[in-house]
Motif scaffolding. Structure first.
Motif, short mmCIF file in Angstrom:
data_model
loop_
_atom_site.label_atom_id
_atom_site.label_comp_id
_atom_site.label_asym_id
_atom_site.label_seq_id
_atom_site.Cartn_x
_atom_site.Cartn_y
_atom_site.Cartn_z
N SER A 1 0.84 -1.18 0.00
CA SER A 1 0.00 0.00 0.00
C SER A 1 0.88 1.24 0.00
CB SER A 1 -0.90 0.01 1.23
OG SER A 1 -0.12 0.15 2.41
N LEU A 2 0.29 2.38 -0.33
CA LEU A 2 1.05 3.63 -0.32
C LEU A 2 1.60 3.93 1.08
CD1 LEU A 2 -0.93 6.13 -2.61
CD2 LEU A 2 1.44 5.35 -2.89
N ARG A 3 0.83 3.58 2.11
CA ARG A 3 1.29 3.84 3.48
C ARG A 3 2.54 2.99 3.79
NH1 ARG A 3 -3.05 3.16 5.80
NH2 ARG A 3 -3.60 5.32 6.31
N ASP A 4 2.50 1.71 3.40
CA ASP A 4 3.65 0.85 3.67
C ASP A 4 4.86 1.21 2.82
OD1 ASP A 4 2.11 -0.54 5.50
OD2 ASP A 4 1.45 -2.06 4.03
N ALA A 5 4.61 1.68 1.60
CA ALA A 5 5.73 2.04 0.73
C ALA A 5 6.45 3.30 1.20
CB ALA A 5 5.23 2.22 -0.70
N ARG A 6 5.73 4.19 1.86
CA ARG A 6 6.30 5.44 2.40
C ARG A 6 7.08 6.23 1.32
NH1 ARG A 6 10.04 5.18 5.77
NH2 ARG A 6 10.77 3.06 5.36
N LEU B 1 -0.26 12.11 -6.99
CA LEU B 1 -1.53 12.77 -7.27
C LEU B 1 -2.60 11.80 -7.74
CD1 LEU B 1 -0.25 15.93 -9.18
CD2 LEU B 1 -0.82 15.72 -6.76
N ALA B 2 -2.22 10.83 -8.53
CA ALA B 2 -3.20 9.90 -9.08
C ALA B 2 -2.50 8.61 -9.51
CB ALA B 2 -3.93 10.52 -10.28
N ILE B 3 -3.29 7.57 -9.67
CA ILE B 3 -2.79 6.28 -10.15
C ILE B 3 -3.76 5.77 -11.21
CG2 ILE B 3 -2.30 3.89 -9.57
CD1 ILE B 3 -1.54 4.78 -6.78
N ARG B 4 -3.22 5.44 -12.36
CA ARG B 4 -4.05 4.83 -13.40
C ARG B 4 -3.70 3.35 -13.49
NH1 ARG B 4 -7.26 6.47 -17.42
NH2 ARG B 4 -6.70 8.66 -17.18
N ARG B 5 -4.71 2.52 -13.26
CA ARG B 5 -4.51 1.07 -13.33
C ARG B 5 -4.26 0.62 -14.76
NH1 ARG B 5 -3.31 0.00 -8.15
NH2 ARG B 5 -5.09 0.25 -6.71
N ALA B 6 -3.78 -0.59 -14.88
CA ALA B 6 -3.49 -1.14 -16.21
C ALA B 6 -4.74 -1.25 -17.05
CB ALA B 6 -2.81 -2.51 -16.08
N ASP B 7 -5.92 -1.39 -16.42
CA ASP B 7 -7.17 -1.51 -17.18
C ASP B 7 -7.77 -0.15 -17.52
OD1 ASP B 7 -8.00 -0.62 -14.72
OD2 ASP B 7 -9.34 -2.31 -14.30
N GLY C 1 -6.25 11.21 -6.16
CA GLY C 1 -6.02 11.39 -4.74
C GLY C 1 -6.00 10.09 -3.99
N PRO C 2 -5.14 9.15 -4.33
CA PRO C 2 -5.10 7.84 -3.66
C PRO C 2 -4.83 7.98 -2.16
CG PRO C 2 -3.10 8.18 -4.95
CD PRO C 2 -4.04 9.30 -5.31
N THR C 3 -5.44 7.11 -1.39
CA THR C 3 -5.25 7.11 0.06
C THR C 3 -4.09 6.20 0.45
OG1 THR C 3 -6.79 5.28 0.41
CG2 THR C 3 -7.72 7.52 0.34
N ILE D 1 1.10 9.17 -11.25
CA ILE D 1 1.29 10.57 -11.62
C ILE D 1 1.70 11.31 -10.36
CG2 ILE D 1 0.23 12.62 -12.60
CD1 ILE D 1 -1.75 10.76 -14.01
N CYS D 2 2.93 11.85 -10.38
CA CYS D 2 3.50 12.45 -9.17
C CYS D 2 3.92 13.88 -9.42
CB CYS D 2 4.69 11.63 -8.68
SG CYS D 2 4.32 9.88 -8.42
N MET D 3 4.01 14.65 -8.34
CA MET D 3 4.45 16.04 -8.42
C MET D 3 5.52 16.28 -7.36
SD MET D 3 2.27 19.56 -7.89
CE MET D 3 2.23 19.34 -6.11
N GLY D 4 6.50 17.10 -7.72
CA GLY D 4 7.56 17.44 -6.78
C GLY D 4 8.62 18.28 -7.45
N THR D 5 9.66 18.57 -6.71
CA THR D 5 10.79 19.28 -7.29
C THR D 5 11.59 18.31 -8.16
OG1 THR D 5 12.27 18.77 -5.44
CG2 THR D 5 10.91 20.77 -5.26
N ALA D 6 12.53 18.85 -8.92
CA ALA D 6 13.35 18.00 -9.78
C ALA D 6 14.10 16.96 -8.96
CB ALA D 6 14.34 18.86 -10.59
N GLU D 7 14.63 17.36 -7.82
CA GLU D 7 15.39 16.44 -6.98
C GLU D 7 14.48 15.39 -6.36
OE1 GLU D 7 18.68 14.68 -5.59
OE2 GLU D 7 18.62 16.46 -6.88
N GLN D 8 13.29 15.78 -5.94
CA GLN D 8 12.35 14.83 -5.34
C GLN D 8 11.92 13.76 -6.36
OE1 GLN D 8 9.30 17.48 -3.96
NE2 GLN D 8 10.24 17.76 -1.93
#
Length: 364
Positions: free
Chosen positions: A292-297, A307-313, A319-321, A333-340
């Motif tokens: 899960s996103l929580r476990d992956a940290r 920001l979002a996740i598009r499944r293979a289907d 806004g995934p939890t 789909i992620c957002m951040g600075t270039a280094e992040q």
């Protein structure tokens, strides 16, 4: 001059270069045959040594005026006259073809064409931009800012020259033809953008591209809503209408100006503080598939925001939890600075893996 006329003119120059090249090769072969005939005659008919035979042949063909190495009878002198005539004709033919090529600049054109072909042949997993009008120019600038390899195809010679002056790899040709797409490495490309002025041309280009490389991602420009539908039916993975999209963005800028400023600031340009990027999860290289996103940290490790996740289907999760699972084939789909985003790229796909390398804009 119309695009078709300029293309025909350019093609005519290339055909003339190829023809002159073949004629020069034929002339050189003919001169070599004359030299061989003369040498063999003096060696076997006149009975001279190989060196004397070759020397006499060269002296005769060059018409330098040296005398006979060994005495010649009437038969030998008659053959020498014929040899001189054949040599003058062969050398004159070569000089004539060479002079025409030099005066007309075909050698320079040939070198330019060869250099262009070598550049295109060196490309792999590149993008093909069909059309270098107002839309194509903006796309080219964005591609260059992202530092991705791409080649431009346009029928208009002036557009091709303008692209080359801007430092882009560009070739003149009709993008709707299979031969043109093969010349720019359609079988090695990963994406094609059809930004031609005609909807019909964009449709033909997408059809040709999908036929030659079914795996390629095709993006097409459309002028009308009807063209959007037809291009989608023709195999386009994404269709963009500048008029429809432009109208929606103008309305959004009027209704939600701060939102539009923020979105524009993270999508385009080379001086951004934040970027958006997509990451494809591969179970073979990503250690977090199945968690899960929580476990992956991922947020705490990199600082980037998912920001979002598009499944293979095709299912989109906005806004995934923390309980959202990461599955193989997901596009995050992620957002951040270039280094992040660079750190997140390494977390999702360690160095040396087959994960897609992150493309970050080159600051100017």
């Amino acid at each position: 001059m119309s695009p078709r006329a300029s293309f025909d003119s350019q093609s005519d120059i290339e055909r003339k270069y190829q023809r002159l090249r073949q004629e020069l090769i034929i002339g050189a072969i003919a001169l070599g045959c004359v030299f061989l005939i003369g040498t063999l005659w003096y060696r076997f008919v006149e009975g001279w040594r190989w060196l004397d035979s070759a020397y006499m042949t060269v002296s005769t063909l060059a018409t330098v005026g040296f005398g006979e190495i060994n005495p010649l009878g009437d038969r030998g002198r008659l053959f020498t006259i014929i040899l001189i005539a054949m040599g003058v004709i062969s050398i004159g033919y070569i000089v004539n073809r060479f002079t025409e090529a030099l005066i007309q600049g075909y050698f320079q054109e040939g070198r330019r064409l060869q250099q262009q072909r070598r550049l295109v042949e060196s490309l792999s997993e590149h993008y093909i931009l069909c059309g270098f009008g107002r839309t194509g120019r903006q796309i080219g600038m964005e591609f260059q800012a992202e530092g991705i390899p791409f080649v431009i195809v346009d029928l208009n010679l002036e557009s091709v020259q303008a692209a080359q002056q801007m430092g882009y790899i560009a070739m003149q040709g009709d993008a709707t033809l299979d031969d043109t797409l093969l010349r720019v490495g359609i079988e090695r490309a990963i994406c094609l953008v059809a930004a031609l002025p005609s909807d019909a041309e964009n449709l033909y280009t997408v059809l040709s591209a999908k036929t030659l490389n079914p795996k390629i991602r095709a993006i097409a420009r459309a002028s009308t809503e009807e063209a959007v539908t037809k291009l989608q039916r023709g195999g386009a993975d994404a269709v963009v209408s500048p008029y429809i999209t432009g109208g929606k963005r103008m309305a959004a800028a009027a209704l939600r100006p701060q939102v539009m400023d923020f979105v524009d600031g993270i999508l385009t340009g080379t001086d951004r503080a934040f970027y958006m990027e997509e990451f494809r999860l591969d179970a073979d290289v990503c250690p977090y598939v199945g968690q899960s996103l929580r476990d992956a940290r991922l947020r705490s490790q990199s600082g980037a925001l998912v920001l979002a996740i598009r499944r293979a289907d095709g299912t989109l999760i906005g806004g995934p939890t923390g309980e959202t699972l990461l599955l193989s084939g997901d596009a995050m789909i992620c957002m951040g600075t270039a280094e992040q985003l660079r750190d997140l790229n390494q977390i999702l796909g360690p160095i040396g893996s087959k994960a897609k390398a992150l493309r970050l804009p080159k600051h100017t």
